[in-house]
Design an enzyme around this catalytic site. Structure first.
Site, PDB file in Angstrom:
ATOM      1  N   CYS A   1      22.370  23.971   5.636  1.00  0.00           N
ATOM      2  CA  CYS A   1      21.525  23.899   4.438  1.00  0.00           C
ATOM      3  C   CYS A   1      20.934  25.260   4.087  1.00  0.00           C
ATOM      4  CB  CYS A   1      20.418  22.879   4.647  1.00  0.00           C
ATOM      5  SG  CYS A   1      19.394  23.282   6.075  1.00  0.00           S
TER       6      CYS A   1
ATOM      7  N   GLU B   1      25.720  23.063  -4.588  1.00  0.00           N
ATOM      8  CA  GLU B   1      25.761  23.446  -3.173  1.00  0.00           C
ATOM      9  C   GLU B   1      27.215  23.418  -2.683  1.00  0.00           C
ATOM     10  OE1 GLU B   1      24.160  20.537  -0.364  1.00  0.00           O
ATOM     11  OE2 GLU B   1      23.226  22.188   0.715  1.00  0.00           O
TER      12      GLU B   1
HETATM   13  P1  NDP Z   1      23.980  12.459   3.374  1.00  0.00           P
HETATM   14  O1  NDP Z   1      22.815  12.372   2.465  1.00  0.00           O
HETATM   15  O2  NDP Z   1      25.260  11.892   2.927  1.00  0.00           O
HETATM   16  O3  NDP Z   1      23.667  11.729   4.764  1.00  0.00           O
HETATM   17  C1  NDP Z   1      22.563  12.071   5.542  1.00  0.00           C
HETATM   18  C2  NDP Z   1      22.145  10.874   6.344  1.00  0.00           C
HETATM   19  O4  NDP Z   1      21.703   9.862   5.460  1.00  0.00           O
HETATM   20  C3  NDP Z   1      23.266  10.260   7.171  1.00  0.00           C
HETATM   21  O5  NDP Z   1      22.753   9.751   8.375  1.00  0.00           O
HETATM   22  C4  NDP Z   1      23.725   9.119   6.285  1.00  0.00           C
HETATM   23  O6  NDP Z   1      24.355   8.069   6.963  1.00  0.00           O
HETATM   24  C5  NDP Z   1      22.406   8.670   5.719  1.00  0.00           C
HETATM   25  N1  NDP Z   1      22.502   7.918   4.468  1.00  0.00           N
HETATM   26  C6  NDP Z   1      23.412   8.000   3.488  1.00  0.00           C
HETATM   27  N2  NDP Z   1      23.102   7.140   2.489  1.00  0.00           N
HETATM   28  C7  NDP Z   1      21.967   6.501   2.868  1.00  0.00           C
HETATM   29  C8  NDP Z   1      21.145   5.506   2.285  1.00  0.00           C
HETATM   30  N3  NDP Z   1      21.406   4.974   1.086  1.00  0.00           N
HETATM   31  N4  NDP Z   1      20.066   5.094   2.970  1.00  0.00           N
HETATM   32  C9  NDP Z   1      19.759   5.608   4.184  1.00  0.00           C
HETATM   33  N5  NDP Z   1      20.498   6.552   4.786  1.00  0.00           N
HETATM   34  C10 NDP Z   1      21.586   7.001   4.131  1.00  0.00           C
HETATM   35  O7  NDP Z   1      24.119  13.999   3.793  1.00  0.00           O
HETATM   36  P2  NDP Z   1      25.246  14.646   4.711  1.00  0.00           P
HETATM   37  O8  NDP Z   1      25.298  13.947   6.031  1.00  0.00           O
HETATM   38  O9  NDP Z   1      26.493  14.762   3.920  1.00  0.00           O
HETATM   39  O10 NDP Z   1      24.617  16.074   4.996  1.00  0.00           O
HETATM   40  C11 NDP Z   1      24.838  17.197   4.200  1.00  0.00           C
HETATM   41  C12 NDP Z   1      23.627  17.446   3.321  1.00  0.00           C
HETATM   42  O11 NDP Z   1      22.482  17.631   4.120  1.00  0.00           O
HETATM   43  C13 NDP Z   1      23.750  18.718   2.519  1.00  0.00           C
HETATM   44  O12 NDP Z   1      23.345  18.500   1.191  1.00  0.00           O
HETATM   45  C14 NDP Z   1      22.781  19.668   3.193  1.00  0.00           C
HETATM   46  O13 NDP Z   1      22.279  20.673   2.389  1.00  0.00           O
HETATM   47  C15 NDP Z   1      21.740  18.736   3.659  1.00  0.00           C
HETATM   48  N6  NDP Z   1      20.987  19.339   4.748  1.00  0.00           N
HETATM   49  C16 NDP Z   1      19.700  19.755   4.516  1.00  0.00           C
HETATM   50  C17 NDP Z   1      18.967  20.390   5.499  1.00  0.00           C
HETATM   51  C18 NDP Z   1      17.558  20.826   5.268  1.00  0.00           C
HETATM   52  O14 NDP Z   1      16.818  20.997   6.242  1.00  0.00           O
HETATM   53  N7  NDP Z   1      17.105  21.023   4.038  1.00  0.00           N
HETATM   54  C19 NDP Z   1      19.552  20.654   6.818  1.00  0.00           C
HETATM   55  C20 NDP Z   1      20.918  20.191   6.952  1.00  0.00           C
HETATM   56  C21 NDP Z   1      21.588  19.547   5.948  1.00  0.00           C
HETATM   57  P3  NDP Z   1      25.959   7.955   6.970  1.00  0.00           P
HETATM   58  O15 NDP Z   1      26.432   9.184   7.651  1.00  0.00           O
HETATM   59  O16 NDP Z   1      26.187   6.712   7.694  1.00  0.00           O
HETATM   60  O17 NDP Z   1      26.387   7.911   5.526  1.00  0.00           O
END
Ligand code: NDP
Length: 491
Positions: free
Chosen positions: A292, A386
């Site tokens: 991120c 992003e």
């Molecule tokens: P997602 O938003 O797809 O998923 C993150 C988590 O949320 C996963 O555990 C996922 O589960 C869960 N999730 C997805 N949909 C829901 C929902 N409707 N309700 C509850 N939980 C849900 O992100 P990514 O995993 O693709 O991660 C990448 C993103 O994270 C990038 O945009 C990045 O920038 C951001 N990020 C931000 C950071 C920060 O500190 N600002 C640090 C690191 C990453 P599942 O996997 O089962 O879908």
């Protein structure tokens, strides 16, 4: 520490992982499992119990039942558990590093760095239970406030830094006396589940930390609306964070959101160019750009533009891409084909719109090469969206004022970097950049345990950090007064 060579590391039988609820491993209520793949080899890495709403309810109930047990333990007892968890994590470094490589495609260096940082965070957190402060108010009576744990915290985490980000949320909640349900990303559930066992072995009472893996979409509404859940701490995509925050807000829950970024590195004309190129190369390509805090826009003041491109391309093209188990590898695989394709789409769209591809840009699944794209403009999606891949979009700025305007031309505001030999100028610019974190003469990827980590605009809401930065989400202030002497009431 010895990391197994690629040929030794091939697993014939995939791991089996159960959920971790109320201090024990158990299958999901439905007995269903899901597959967790190694992004480098494409082989099945683990079969993981697939939690659904019933399991999420069980985990929340276990966490709620454990609140009084955990809150009754004095600060010194909580400190001891956190110290012990740090010691165990250090002892188990090899196992965590191996899992980070196999499950998330981390290189050896990234995996080791993540474990070392996590141990450091745990040690720094051990003092937090004793630091939770209240206030006294000058008043005619004895008037003071205390901070109490909120109760049950749900932590939802992404796949890119699966140990570091899960551990941080869990620890911030535990240190302030809360109980936790952790939902790790479906691409990296094993690291999260290992944390449940680690804290259990460190002496955490049953039910204080529960870890459930499974599709976030099926459990999100329950997490954000369940009456026992008091805080949702989420790291992931902006669209998911906004969705969850909407539900949580309507139930008057607290939430902390760490979301996406489009982080600028501004290189001013008086910068030490070689140094800036080194920092940008690291921050644009570390963990294949899947961070991120990655540099996702390199904004260069006109006089240095051509020279920067030449040096950046030279460095980027020399990076070693391949099997993350090989110690010399600097970039491993993309987490999955979908992520690789979304990166490639942004690059090709920019090139079609007139940007210049200077190196990389040719996918070699599961790898995407370090890519430098020049002449990127604000109208291009590569400028605005992003990337989350190993791409350095380079943008020409007329002068420092233009560089600042370009940096702020974004819906995101997570991290930023400014390279200049004039620290006063850098500081003045840092104040004007719309970002939660600004580093002068350093890469955008930088963290410390006791600082306010977080972003503005679409990059998030709230801050994460020890030394009080997370108390807003993790504690509930309570005002208490003691009347001294008899008060006269009007009737
Ligand atoms: P997602 O938003 O797809 O998923 C993150 C988590 O949320 C996963 O555990 C996922 O589960 C869960 N999730 C997805 N949909 C829901 C929902 N409707 N309700 C509850 N939980 C849900 O992100 P990514 O995993 O693709 O991660 C990448 C993103 O994270 C990038 O945009 C990045 O920038 C951001 N990020 C931000 C950071 C920060 O500190 N600002 C640090 C690191 C990453 P599942 O996997 O089962 O879908």
């Amino acid at each position: 520490m010895t990391i197994k060579a690629p040929e030794q590391a091939t697993q014939s039988i995939p791991r089996q992982e159960d959920l971790f609820i109320n201090g024990e491993n158990r299958p999901s209520a439905s007995k269903e499992t899901f597959d967790d793949f190694n992004p480098t080899t494409g082989e099945l890495f683990a079969k993981v119990a697939k939690a659904g709403v019933e399991d999420a309810e069980a985990a929340i109930e276990a966490a709620q039942a454990a609140t009084s047990k955990w809150q009754a333990i004095p600060a010194a007892g909580r400190e001891k558990v956190l110290w012990q968890a740090a010691a165990l994590l250090e002892q188990q470094m090899n196992e965590f590093v191996e899992t980070l490589i196999d499950e998330s495609g981390s290189t050896v260096a990234k995996a080791k760095g993540e474990v070392i940082k996590s141990v450091d965070f745990l040690r720094a957190a051990a003092g937090e239970p004793r630091r939770i402060e209240g206030d006294t108010t000058p008043s005619g009576k004895c008037s003071f406030s205390i901070r109490q744990p909120v109760g049950v915290v749900v932590a939802i985490t992404p796949w890119n830094v699966p140990l570091g980000l899960s551990l941080k949320k869990v620890v911030l909640a535990l240190a302030t006396g809360n109980t936790v349900v952790l939902k790790p990303a479906s691409a990296t559930p094993v690291v999260g589940l290992m944390l449940g066992r680690l804290f259990h072995d460190a002496g955490l009472p049953e039910g204080v930390l529960n870890v459930i893996a499974g599709p976030g979409k099926s459990m999100g509404d329950l997490f954000a609306s369940h009456p026992a859940v008091k805080t949702i701490t989420f790291t992931g995509e902006t669209v998911t964070g906004k969705y969850l925050a909407g539900i949580a807000a309507s139930h008057l829950k607290r939430f902390a959101l760490e979301l996406g970024g489009k982080n600028p590195a501004i290189i001013l004309k008086d910068a030490d160019l070689d140094y800036a190129v080194q920092a940008v190369t690291f921050a644009a390509f570390h963990h294949q750009g899947q961070n991120c805090m990655s540099v996702d826009r390199v904004i260069v003041e006109e006089p240095l533009y051509d020279e920067l491109l030449e040096r950046l391309v030279k460095k980027a093209s020399a990076l070693k891409v391949g099997d993350p188990r090989l110690p010399e590898t600097q970039l491993g695989p993309m987490i999955n084909e979908g992520q690789l394709q979304s990166v490639h789409k942004l690059v090709t769209e920019a090139v079609d719109a007139g940007a210049r591809l200077l190196c990389g840009g040719e996918p070699n699944p599961p790898f995407y090469p370090p890519t430098v794209v020049a002449d990127v403009e604000p109208s291009m999606s590569l400028f605005q969206e992003e990337t989350f891949g190993p791409v350095a979009p380079v943008i020409r700025a007329k002068d420092a004022e233009d560089a600042l305007a370009l940096a702020n031309n974004s819906r995101y505001g997570l991290a930023a970097a400014i390279f200049t030999r004039d620290v006063e100028k850098g500081l003045a610019m840092a104040r004007k950049i719309e970002a939660g974190m600004v580093h002068i003469n350093d890469a955008t990827i930088y963290t410390e345990p006791t600082t306010p980590f977080g972003g503005v605009k679409d990059s998030g809401f709230g801050r994460e950090g020890l030394a009080g930065w997370s108390w807003h989400e993790m504690t509930e202030p309570k005002w208490i007064t003691i009347q001294l002497g008899e008060k006269k009431y009007p009737f």
